[in-house]
Design an enzyme around this catalytic site. Structure first.
Site, PDB file in Angstrom:
ATOM      1  N   ASP A  26      17.419  51.910 -19.810  1.00  0.00           N
ATOM      2  CA  ASP A  26      16.459  52.918 -20.257  1.00  0.00           C
ATOM      3  C   ASP A  26      16.733  54.282 -19.638  1.00  0.00           C
ATOM      4  OD1 ASP A  26      15.691  52.198 -17.668  1.00  0.00           O
ATOM      5  OD2 ASP A  26      13.920  51.107 -18.326  1.00  0.00           O
ATOM      6  N   GLU A  49       6.650  47.934 -22.466  1.00  0.00           N
ATOM      7  CA  GLU A  49       5.320  47.836 -21.873  1.00  0.00           C
ATOM      8  C   GLU A  49       4.491  46.752 -22.559  1.00  0.00           C
ATOM      9  OE1 GLU A  49       4.937  49.329 -19.163  1.00  0.00           O
ATOM     10  OE2 GLU A  49       4.924  51.515 -19.269  1.00  0.00           O
ATOM     11  N   ASN A  89       3.262  45.555 -14.113  1.00  0.00           N
ATOM     12  CA  ASN A  89       2.503  45.079 -15.276  1.00  0.00           C
ATOM     13  C   ASN A  89       3.329  44.118 -16.131  1.00  0.00           C
ATOM     14  OD1 ASN A  89       4.324  46.735 -16.584  1.00  0.00           O
ATOM     15  ND2 ASN A  89       2.799  48.128 -17.458  1.00  0.00           N
ATOM     16  N   HIS A 109       6.467  44.684 -17.300  1.00  0.00           N
ATOM     17  CA  HIS A 109       7.448  45.248 -18.232  1.00  0.00           C
ATOM     18  C   HIS A 109       8.869  44.949 -17.761  1.00  0.00           C
ATOM     19  CE1 HIS A 109       7.389  49.421 -16.032  1.00  0.00           C
ATOM     20  NE2 HIS A 109       8.386  48.720 -15.582  1.00  0.00           N
TER      21      HIS A 109
HETATM   22  P1  PGA Z   1      10.938  49.098  -9.267  1.00  0.00           P
HETATM   23  O1  PGA Z   1      10.650  49.142 -10.829  1.00  0.00           O
HETATM   24  O2  PGA Z   1      12.280  48.454  -9.121  1.00  0.00           O
HETATM   25  O3  PGA Z   1      10.970  50.539  -8.851  1.00  0.00           O
HETATM   26  O4  PGA Z   1       9.845  48.301  -8.651  1.00  0.00           O
HETATM   27  C1  PGA Z   1      10.920  48.026 -11.599  1.00  0.00           C
HETATM   28  C2  PGA Z   1      10.517  48.308 -13.023  1.00  0.00           C
HETATM   29  O5  PGA Z   1       9.592  49.093 -13.247  1.00  0.00           O
HETATM   30  O6  PGA Z   1      11.120  47.717 -13.918  1.00  0.00           O
END
Ligand code: PGA
Length: 243
Positions: A67, A143, A136, A138
């Site tokens: 992404d 999302e 959450n 994702h």
């Molecule tokens: P993080 O994010 O590695 O910064 O915890 C993971 C994500 O949002 O996929």
């Protein structure tokens, strides 16, 4: 799914790096799906160390990132292109033209999404896709929602995602509101998936990912349907196999 638990994050980083390295050693022209965020920073350091020791080469490997934010210049320190350059690509022998990150500044974002999927379809499938997980549930920036997207698309980030990522910015208002992300179908086409989950605060979402119902409201739960998922974590969770 296969669950590997680690006592600490440095052991986890080393094991995750070793899995990616062994993929590239056994298949030098492997296609790797890459992730950004806090989770992969340590494992990318381990990959760089191994490269600098002369023990692996990425000269024939290709990468596709999950992404990218919409509207951040690629030179912005928090753009995912910049993240990949500074954490990994600038320190290994991968060819610049073999690294792909969606263009979040494309004039026609929908066309960029179609192009990204076309490139992945023509060059893929991804041999090993690295994933982190959002608080959450994702993956990429898919999302929780009533519906998920199959292909790469422009997503509106949830407020909780922007809150979680504000630690990388000066202020929440600087966190982009949108991103371009591989869709769930694109992610699920990978031959194998490595999900890395760090920190006690992610234990509950990981437990639901492994053991809860498969639901679009927890996109990572769809990984239960993928035939080759390796989960590496320092969380205190168990995979409750039901047969
Ligand atoms: P993080 O994010 O590695 O910064 O915890 C993971 C994500 O949002 O996929």
């Amino acid at each position: 799914m296969i669950l590997h638990k680690f006592k600490n994050q440095s052991d986890l980083d080393r094991a995750a790096a070793d899995l990616i390295i062994s993929m590239v050693r056994s298949k030098p022209n492997a296609i790797l799906g890459m992730a950004t965020g806090g989770t992969p920073v340590g494992l990318y350091k381990e990959i760089v160390k191994t490269y600098q020791a002369g023990l692996v080469s990425f000269a024939h490997a290709k990468t596709f990132n999950l992404d990218e934010y919409v509207g951040l210049p690629v030179t912005h320190k928090e753009s995912y292109r910049n993240f990949m350059q500074t954490n990994l690509f600038d320190h290994i022998d991968i060819q610049a033209g073999n690294t792909h990150v969606p263009d979040g500044n494309a004039a026609d974002v929908d066309a960029e999404c179609r192009l990204y999927d076309k490139m992945m379809f023509e060059q893929g499938p991804v041999d090993l896709q690295l994933l982190g997980i959002g608080g959450n549930g994702h993956i990429g920036f898919n999302e929780p929602d009533e519906h998920l997207s199959r292909g790469t698309y422009k997503v509106t980030l949830k407020q909780e995602t922007r809150e979680a990522n504000k630690r990388f910015f000066n202020h929440i208002d600087e966190v982009p509101t949108h991103a371009v992300t591989m869709g769930m179908g694109t992610i699920m086409q990978a031959r194998a998936i490595l999900l890395v989950v760090k920190g006690a605060e992610k234990a509950e979402i990981l437990d639901r990912t492994l053991n809860g119902p498969i639901t679009t409201q927890l996109p990572a739960s769809l990984l239960q349907t993928h035939p080759r998922v390796i989960v590496m974590t320092d969380c205190d969770v168990n995979y409750k196999v039901s047969f």
